[in-house]
Design a protein around this motif. Sequence first.
Motif, PDB file in Angstrom:
ATOM      1  N   GLY A  41       1.831  -6.854   4.866  1.00  0.00           N
ATOM      2  CA  GLY A  41       3.214  -6.473   5.109  1.00  0.00           C
ATOM      3  C   GLY A  41       3.301  -5.156   5.853  1.00  0.00           C
ATOM      4  O   GLY A  41       2.291  -4.548   6.196  1.00  0.00           O
ATOM      5  N   ARG A  42       4.540  -4.713   6.077  1.00  0.00           N
ATOM      6  CA  ARG A  42       4.794  -3.460   6.783  1.00  0.00           C
ATOM      7  C   ARG A  42       4.796  -2.325   5.779  1.00  0.00           C
ATOM      8  O   ARG A  42       5.502  -2.359   4.774  1.00  0.00           O
ATOM      9  N   VAL A  43       4.000  -1.281   6.037  1.00  0.00           N
ATOM     10  CA  VAL A  43       3.893  -0.129   5.144  1.00  0.00           C
ATOM     11  C   VAL A  43       5.174   0.698   5.260  1.00  0.00           C
ATOM     12  O   VAL A  43       5.535   1.133   6.353  1.00  0.00           O
ATOM     13  N   THR A  44       5.860   0.899   4.124  1.00  0.00           N
ATOM     14  CA  THR A  44       7.066   1.722   4.135  1.00  0.00           C
ATOM     15  C   THR A  44       6.810   3.108   3.567  1.00  0.00           C
ATOM     16  O   THR A  44       7.469   4.062   3.969  1.00  0.00           O
ATOM     17  N   SER A  45       5.861   3.234   2.638  1.00  0.00           N
ATOM     18  CA  SER A  45       5.510   4.559   2.128  1.00  0.00           C
ATOM     19  C   SER A  45       4.161   4.525   1.432  1.00  0.00           C
ATOM     20  O   SER A  45       3.734   3.496   0.921  1.00  0.00           O
ATOM     21  N   VAL A  46       3.515   5.694   1.453  1.00  0.00           N
ATOM     22  CA  VAL A  46       2.246   5.899   0.756  1.00  0.00           C
ATOM     23  C   VAL A  46       2.300   7.310   0.190  1.00  0.00           C
ATOM     24  O   VAL A  46       2.600   8.258   0.912  1.00  0.00           O
ATOM     25  N   ASP A  47       2.024   7.462  -1.107  1.00  0.00           N
ATOM     26  CA  ASP A  47       2.007   8.805  -1.667  1.00  0.00           C
ATOM     27  C   ASP A  47       0.573   9.318  -1.774  1.00  0.00           C
ATOM     28  O   ASP A  47      -0.377   8.626  -1.409  1.00  0.00           O
ATOM     29  N   ALA A  48       0.416  10.534  -2.260  1.00  0.00           N
ATOM     30  CA  ALA A  48      -0.895  11.173  -2.311  1.00  0.00           C
ATOM     31  C   ALA A  48      -1.846  10.483  -3.284  1.00  0.00           C
ATOM     32  O   ALA A  48      -3.051  10.675  -3.217  1.00  0.00           O
ATOM     33  N   PHE A  49      -1.302   9.677  -4.183  1.00  0.00           N
ATOM     34  CA  PHE A  49      -2.121   8.979  -5.159  1.00  0.00           C
ATOM     35  C   PHE A  49      -2.458   7.561  -4.700  1.00  0.00           C
ATOM     36  O   PHE A  49      -2.929   6.748  -5.467  1.00  0.00           O
ATOM     37  N   ASN A  51      -0.522   5.161  -3.871  1.00  0.00           N
ATOM     38  CA  ASN A  51       0.429   4.111  -4.211  1.00  0.00           C
ATOM     39  C   ASN A  51       1.101   3.687  -2.909  1.00  0.00           C
ATOM     40  O   ASN A  51       1.557   4.530  -2.146  1.00  0.00           O
ATOM     41  N   VAL A  52       1.120   2.379  -2.655  1.00  0.00           N
ATOM     42  CA  VAL A  52       1.613   1.855  -1.381  1.00  0.00           C
ATOM     43  C   VAL A  52       2.819   0.967  -1.623  1.00  0.00           C
ATOM     44  O   VAL A  52       2.816   0.124  -2.523  1.00  0.00           O
ATOM     45  N   ARG A  53       3.849   1.149  -0.806  1.00  0.00           N
ATOM     46  CA  ARG A  53       5.026   0.282  -0.840  1.00  0.00           C
ATOM     47  C   ARG A  53       5.054  -0.494   0.471  1.00  0.00           C
ATOM     48  O   ARG A  53       5.016   0.094   1.548  1.00  0.00           O
ATOM     49  N   LEU A  54       5.100  -1.828   0.369  1.00  0.00           N
ATOM     50  CA  LEU A  54       5.120  -2.715   1.530  1.00  0.00           C
ATOM     51  C   LEU A  54       6.448  -3.455   1.584  1.00  0.00           C
ATOM     52  O   LEU A  54       7.046  -3.742   0.546  1.00  0.00           O
ATOM     53  N   ALA A  55       6.892  -3.786   2.794  1.00  0.00           N
ATOM     54  CA  ALA A  55       8.102  -4.586   2.994  1.00  0.00           C
ATOM     55  C   ALA A  55       7.718  -5.862   3.741  1.00  0.00           C
ATOM     56  O   ALA A  55       6.706  -5.895   4.441  1.00  0.00           O
ATOM     57  N   GLU A  56       8.538  -6.900   3.598  1.00  0.00           N
ATOM     58  CA  GLU A  56       8.310  -8.185   4.284  1.00  0.00           C
ATOM     59  C   GLU A  56       6.879  -8.667   4.028  1.00  0.00           C
ATOM     60  O   GLU A  56       6.088  -8.854   4.936  1.00  0.00           O
ATOM     61  N   VAL A  57       6.565  -8.895   2.769  1.00  0.00           N
ATOM     62  CA  VAL A  57       5.193  -9.116   2.303  1.00  0.00           C
ATOM     63  C   VAL A  57       4.859 -10.596   2.170  1.00  0.00           C
ATOM     64  O   VAL A  57       5.665 -11.384   1.685  1.00  0.00           O
ATOM     65  N   THR A  58       3.647 -10.926   2.601  1.00  0.00           N
ATOM     66  CA  THR A  58       3.048 -12.223   2.303  1.00  0.00           C
ATOM     67  C   THR A  58       1.936 -11.949   1.308  1.00  0.00           C
ATOM     68  O   THR A  58       0.936 -11.311   1.639  1.00  0.00           O
ATOM     69  N   GLU A  71       9.723  -6.967  -0.896  1.00  0.00           N
ATOM     70  CA  GLU A  71       9.104  -5.666  -1.096  1.00  0.00           C
ATOM     71  C   GLU A  71       8.038  -5.768  -2.189  1.00  0.00           C
ATOM     72  O   GLU A  71       8.176  -6.564  -3.119  1.00  0.00           O
ATOM     73  N   LEU A  72       6.993  -4.952  -2.061  1.00  0.00           N
ATOM     74  CA  LEU A  72       5.925  -4.937  -3.063  1.00  0.00           C
ATOM     75  C   LEU A  72       5.418  -3.513  -3.219  1.00  0.00           C
ATOM     76  O   LEU A  72       5.197  -2.808  -2.228  1.00  0.00           O
ATOM     77  N   PHE A  73       5.255  -3.079  -4.468  1.00  0.00           N
ATOM     78  CA  PHE A  73       4.689  -1.765  -4.773  1.00  0.00           C
ATOM     79  C   PHE A  73       3.320  -1.991  -5.385  1.00  0.00           C
ATOM     80  O   PHE A  73       3.185  -2.750  -6.343  1.00  0.00           O
ATOM     81  N   VAL A  74       2.299  -1.347  -4.812  1.00  0.00           N
ATOM     82  CA  VAL A  74       0.924  -1.489  -5.301  1.00  0.00           C
ATOM     83  C   VAL A  74       0.440  -0.117  -5.745  1.00  0.00           C
ATOM     84  O   VAL A  74       0.478   0.842  -4.973  1.00  0.00           O
ATOM     85  N   THR A  75      -0.022  -0.027  -6.987  1.00  0.00           N
ATOM     86  CA  THR A  75      -0.556   1.256  -7.455  1.00  0.00           C
ATOM     87  C   THR A  75      -1.932   1.491  -6.847  1.00  0.00           C
ATOM     88  O   THR A  75      -2.695   0.554  -6.608  1.00  0.00           O
ATOM     89  N   GLY A  76      -2.232   2.752  -6.590  1.00  0.00           N
ATOM     90  CA  GLY A  76      -3.483   3.117  -5.927  1.00  0.00           C
ATOM     91  C   GLY A  76      -4.721   2.645  -6.660  1.00  0.00           C
ATOM     92  O   GLY A  76      -5.716   2.269  -6.034  1.00  0.00           O
ATOM     93  N   ARG A  77      -4.685   2.620  -7.972  1.00  0.00           N
ATOM     94  CA  ARG A  77      -5.880   2.226  -8.727  1.00  0.00           C
ATOM     95  C   ARG A  77      -6.185   0.731  -8.587  1.00  0.00           C
ATOM     96  O   ARG A  77      -7.276   0.295  -8.925  1.00  0.00           O
ATOM     97  N   ASN A  78      -5.228  -0.053  -8.105  1.00  0.00           N
ATOM     98  CA  ASN A  78      -5.455  -1.490  -7.933  1.00  0.00           C
ATOM     99  C   ASN A  78      -5.886  -1.875  -6.523  1.00  0.00           C
ATOM    100  O   ASN A  78      -6.110  -3.048  -6.253  1.00  0.00           O
ATOM    101  N   ILE A  79      -5.995  -0.897  -5.636  1.00  0.00           N
ATOM    102  CA  ILE A  79      -6.371  -1.184  -4.243  1.00  0.00           C
ATOM    103  C   ILE A  79      -7.877  -1.166  -4.087  1.00  0.00           C
ATOM    104  O   ILE A  79      -8.538  -0.220  -4.494  1.00  0.00           O
ATOM    105  N   ARG A  80      -8.393  -2.219  -3.477  1.00  0.00           N
ATOM    106  CA  ARG A  80      -9.810  -2.273  -3.152  1.00  0.00           C
ATOM    107  C   ARG A  80     -10.043  -1.834  -1.708  1.00  0.00           C
ATOM    108  O   ARG A  80     -10.972  -1.094  -1.415  1.00  0.00           O
ATOM    109  N   TYR A  81      -9.190  -2.313  -0.802  1.00  0.00           N
ATOM    110  CA  TYR A  81      -9.414  -2.084   0.624  1.00  0.00           C
ATOM    111  C   TYR A  81      -8.093  -2.159   1.369  1.00  0.00           C
ATOM    112  O   TYR A  81      -7.247  -2.977   1.042  1.00  0.00           O
ATOM    113  N   VAL A  82      -7.930  -1.288   2.355  1.00  0.00           N
ATOM    114  CA  VAL A  82      -6.760  -1.343   3.230  1.00  0.00           C
ATOM    115  C   VAL A  82      -7.261  -1.559   4.652  1.00  0.00           C
ATOM    116  O   VAL A  82      -8.089  -0.795   5.141  1.00  0.00           O
ATOM    117  N   HIS A  83      -6.784  -2.607   5.299  1.00  0.00           N
ATOM    118  CA  HIS A  83      -7.173  -2.891   6.683  1.00  0.00           C
ATOM    119  C   HIS A  83      -6.417  -1.942   7.614  1.00  0.00           C
ATOM    120  O   HIS A  83      -5.199  -1.855   7.538  1.00  0.00           O
TER     121      HIS A  83
END
Length: 123
Positions: A41-49, A51-58, A71-83
């Motif tokens: 999806g499209r990245v709408t925000s990322v904080d220092a920790f 945590n990523v907020r995406l819009a128009e998500v598949t 919209e989808l909010f992903v906590t930083g501790r659950n992220i393995r990889y960001v392309h």
Amino acid sequence: MEVSHSVKERTISENSLVILLQGLRGHVTTVELRDESAAAGRVTSVDAFMNVRLAEVTFTDRQGAVSHLDELFVTGRNIRYVHIPDEVDIQATIEEQLQAIHRVRCFGGRDKGRREFLHAKPK
């Protein structure tokens, strides 16, 4: 370009590669999660920790089922990889983000406005 108002978050950002992810704001990317699912999806925000907020998500879960979300909010501790998208110049993105943080930290110029790190007063 949005810069955090928190001194702690700005310090964390400028001392880690999360600043690159913050520079992806507005770009379409894929975030792979630790549970083997993925969100594109499209990245709408990322904080220092991170945590990523995406819009128009598949969203694709670990079984392969696809869901479409606004919209989808992903906590930083659950992220393995960001392309990182191919069109993103990594070095330029990091430099732009650092300049934005520096502008906030030193706004008003020398001896004007607020200073984030005050110097000790001479005795």
